[in-house]
Design a protein around this motif. Structure first.
Motif, PDB file in Angstrom:
ATOM      1  N   ASP A 102      -5.942  -3.683  21.798  1.00 59.91           N
ATOM      2  CA  ASP A 102      -5.561  -2.852  20.654  1.00 59.91           C
ATOM      3  C   ASP A 102      -4.990  -3.722  19.540  1.00 59.91           C
ATOM      4  O   ASP A 102      -4.372  -4.773  19.807  1.00 59.91           O
ATOM      5  CB  ASP A 102      -4.448  -1.868  21.077  1.00 59.91           C
ATOM      6  N   ASP A 104      -2.451  -3.115  17.961  1.00 63.34           N
ATOM      7  CA  ASP A 104      -0.980  -3.079  18.010  1.00 63.34           C
ATOM      8  C   ASP A 104      -0.454  -3.859  19.215  1.00 63.34           C
ATOM      9  O   ASP A 104       0.604  -3.530  19.744  1.00 63.34           O
ATOM     10  CB  ASP A 104      -0.467  -1.633  18.009  1.00 63.34           C
ATOM     11  N   HIS A 212       2.734  -4.400  23.814  1.00 62.25           N
ATOM     12  CA  HIS A 212       1.923  -3.344  23.202  1.00 62.25           C
ATOM     13  C   HIS A 212       2.857  -2.363  22.495  1.00 62.25           C
ATOM     14  O   HIS A 212       3.661  -1.706  23.149  1.00 62.25           O
ATOM     15  CB  HIS A 212       1.124  -2.648  24.323  1.00 62.25           C
TER      16      HIS A 212
END
Ligand code: UDP
Ligand code: MN
Length: 273
Positions: A102, A104, A212
């Protein structure tokens, strides 16, 4: 290795900033793999240029490509739009193995050993540990799998409205079949974990390899004071600050030192995103 790659996705300029920081963090830890960013068609040109300076490949993925029958079927399910975009990664068949991350996420040490794992390897989701979290996963690009996933999406939808629901119902033996496909939690340490199980975070948090920033508020939603090196409006979990580095501050340090100068160069005199 030229046939293995880290892959991320950014459909807008905000997530693009995340992708820039992620790419920089992978480079800083001397990955030997290729870096691939999938981007939406509306990313600003300077952001695209900056991504190209960090990633080996930047591909624009067109969500509404009507030449693809799977796309057409999905257009009846607009709620699955972003989900669909992530699943594009299975089409990267010039690679034999990839790790999706991801935008992020932030890498804290070299994680190239993940490429020794097979599809589909992922870490447990902190909210429901019999499901894997789809923020970090090992996969094998394949057009056949891509089409099977698309069909699965259209026929079954997603139980959570996102890619994680689709992927968990597609790879539905993950929790029981093969323990080697369970990545240790330190490969996808969600910021939420430190709030729900602080003693474990204090015991193991320093071993984290990937952080994360799961949830609604992302690092780029905060503002940062370059003078003091502090993130405004951010308070640390009580008790955690002395023992562990503040991951949000790490994200901002990397953004301001490793990404902002390149972004400023790309923007030149134009208004800054
Ligand atoms: N994403 C994106 N644009 C969006 C939403 C999500 O590009 O508008 C991508 C991005 O790579 C992001 C991933 O999809 O990291 C999953 O979404 P998010 O990280 O917001 O979900 P969470 O991890 O918070 O559940
Ligand atoms: Mn995420």
């Amino acid at each position: 290795m030229a046939d293995q790659a880290y892959v991320t996705l950014a459909t807008n300029d905000d997530y693009a900033k995340g992708a820039m920081v992620l790419g920089r963090s992978l480079r800083n830890h001397n990955t030997t793999k290729q870096l691939v960013a999938l981007i939406g068609p509306h990313i600003a040109e300077p952001c695209r240029a900056t991504l190209s300076s960090i990633y080996d490949e930047v591909h624009v993925v067109d969500i509404l490509d009507s030449r693809d029958t799977a796309h057409l079927a999905l257009m009846k399910r607009p709620d699955l739009g972003v989900t669909f975009t992530k699943l594009h990664c299975w089409q990267l068949t010039r690679y034999t193995k990839c790790v999706f991350m991801d935008a992020d996420t932030l890498v804290l040490s070299n994680i190239d050993e993940l490429f020794e794992r097979e599809e589909l390897s992922a870490a447990p989701d902190p909210g429901w540990p019999d499901c894997f979290n789809s923020g970090v996963f090992v996969f094998k690009p394949s057009i056949e799998t891509y089409h099977r996933l698309m069909t699965h999406c259209v026929e079954n939808g997603s139980f959570d409205g996102g890619d994680q629901g689709v992927l968990n119902s597609f790879f539905n033996t993950w929790s029981t079949a093969d323990i080697s496909k369970h990545l240790p939690f330190i490969y996808n340490l969600s910021s939420i974990a430190m709030y729900t199980y602080l003693p474990a975070f204090q015991q193991y948090g320093h071993e984290a390899k990937v952080v994360h920033f799961l949830g609604k508020v992302k690092p780029w939603n905060y503002s940062y004071d370059t003078q003091t090196g502090k993130v405004k409006g951010h308070t640390l979990t009580p008790g955690s600050s002395e023992l562990h580095p503040d991951f949000l501050v790490q994200w901002w340090n990397l953004y301001s030192s490793g990404v902002l100068p390149a972004l400023r160069d790309s923007y030149g005199d134009k208004p800054f995103c």
